[in-house]
Motif scaffolding. Structure first.
Motif, PDB file in Angstrom:
ATOM      1  N   GLU A 109       0.825  -1.211   0.000  1.00 30.26           N
ATOM      2  CA  GLU A 109       0.000   0.000   0.000  1.00 30.26           C
ATOM      3  C   GLU A 109       0.857   1.257   0.000  1.00 30.26           C
ATOM      4  O   GLU A 109       0.541   2.240  -0.680  1.00 30.26           O
ATOM      5  CB  GLU A 109      -0.920   0.004   1.221  1.00 30.26           C
ATOM      6  CG  GLU A 109      -2.134  -0.897   1.096  1.00 30.26           C
ATOM      7  CD  GLU A 109      -3.207  -0.304   0.185  1.00 30.26           C
ATOM      8  OE1 GLU A 109      -3.119   0.892  -0.156  1.00 30.26           O
ATOM      9  OE2 GLU A 109      -4.130  -1.047  -0.192  1.00 30.26           O
ATOM     10  N   ASP A 134       4.032  -6.718   4.627  1.00 28.73           N
ATOM     11  CA  ASP A 134       2.587  -6.805   4.851  1.00 28.73           C
ATOM     12  C   ASP A 134       2.249  -7.773   5.973  1.00 28.73           C
ATOM     13  O   ASP A 134       1.223  -7.612   6.642  1.00 28.73           O
ATOM     14  CB  ASP A 134       1.880  -7.235   3.560  1.00 28.73           C
ATOM     15  CG  ASP A 134       1.815  -6.109   2.543  1.00 28.73           C
ATOM     16  OD1 ASP A 134       2.877  -5.515   2.248  1.00 28.73           O
ATOM     17  OD2 ASP A 134       0.722  -5.826   2.026  1.00 28.73           O
ATOM     18  N   SER A 156      -4.120  -5.365  -2.552  1.00 29.80           N
ATOM     19  CA  SER A 156      -3.215  -4.232  -2.761  1.00 29.80           C
ATOM     20  C   SER A 156      -2.352  -4.453  -3.993  1.00 29.80           C
ATOM     21  O   SER A 156      -2.143  -3.529  -4.794  1.00 29.80           O
ATOM     22  CB  SER A 156      -2.324  -4.038  -1.531  1.00 29.80           C
ATOM     23  OG  SER A 156      -3.079  -3.698  -0.393  1.00 29.80           O
TER      24      SER A 156
END
Length: 271
Positions: A109, A134, A156
């Motif tokens: 992200e 992540d 994402s």
């Protein structure tokens, strides 16, 4: 003797023409503008020349897998210029090989959030090794299951791939399965399972992204580079490769890129 009217003259002329044509072919190389996209692994954190001078282990003289990839591609007659807002690499390597977007600690992200910046560099080749951070970001919150964390990260990545496809429809994009992580990280986060689940989602995402999106089987070809094996090919944390580990990572990236861009390669002949 009048060589011009003899067969010997014709043989010499033919040989000279062939030699000239080969000399013209040699030196004609494909050129790529390469954007290495990733996190601390793409930077090469922990692999600078001793003594380390920058805090946090992300030294400016670290080359990670990026420098071996550039060197291998050039030996395949694919010349390389890298792009990106960051610069890191050994002093012995060309500056043209040292630019990248490997942001230590960043999630997919976060890399997506600055996509206008790196898309504007207009690369013709993009490599991605993203998703490692992540695990801690989603599972560290304490309210995500491993399956939820994988789904969030996959979403994402899908959004990021779509952004690339829209802005750079001609770019060749190489997305790697991420390297192993220890079975548990930090306060017992099941990052080993996260890696397996996230990697399983990547080929499906690439299949829907377009013909110029390619899978790099990194996890499958780097056994013992990281994960629970922390000493031979890792800097000791099971997450970041050491110099030997980066050579193995670079080999997988380079072979995938080279055989995709130049499948008919012959030694000393242009693509």
């Amino acid at each position: 003797i009048d060589y011009r009217s003899s067969g010997m003259w014709q043989v010499k002329s033919t040989y000279a023409a062939i030699l000239l044509s080969q000399l013209m072919i040699v030196g004609q190389a494909m050129h790529v503008k390469w954007l290495p996209l990733g996190d601390s692994i793409t930077w090469g954190c922990g692999n600078g020349v001793l003594p380390h001078v920058e805090p946090g282990g992300c030294e400016r003289d670290a080359g990670s897998y990026r420098i071996p990839v550039a060197q291998a591609l050039e030996q395949w007659n694919i010349t390389v210029t890298t792009v990106g807002s960051l610069t890191a690499g050994p002093a012995s390597s060309p500056l043209d090989w040292q630019h990248h977007e490997g942001h230590p600690g960043w999630t997919i992200e976060q890399v997506l959030a600055i996509s206008p910046q790196w898309l504007a560099t207009a690369p013709t080749v993009i490599t991605m090794h993203l998703g490692t951070n992540d695990c801690g970001f989603y599972l560290g919150r304490g309210h995500n299951t491993t399956a939820e964390a994988v789904a969030n990260s996959a979403n994402s990545l899908a959004t990021l791939l779509k952004a690339v496809a829209t802005a750079l429809p001609q770019a060749q994009v190489f997305v790697a399965s991420i390297l192993r992580m220890p079975t548990t990280v930090g306060a017992g986060l099941p990052c080993g399972d996260f890696v397996v689940g996230f990697n399983a989602a990547i080929p499906r995402l690439l299949a829907g992204a377009g013909a110029n999106f390619h899978y790099v089987p990194l996890y499958e070809n780097t056994t013992n580079v990281c994960g629970d094996a922390k000493t031979e090919y890792s800097i000791g944390d099971g997450v970041h490769p050491n110099a030997f580990g980066h050579l193995r990572v670079g080999a997988v990236f380079a072979q995938t890129i080279a055989t995709t861009l130049c499948p008919t390669h012959r030694p000393d002949v242009s693509c």
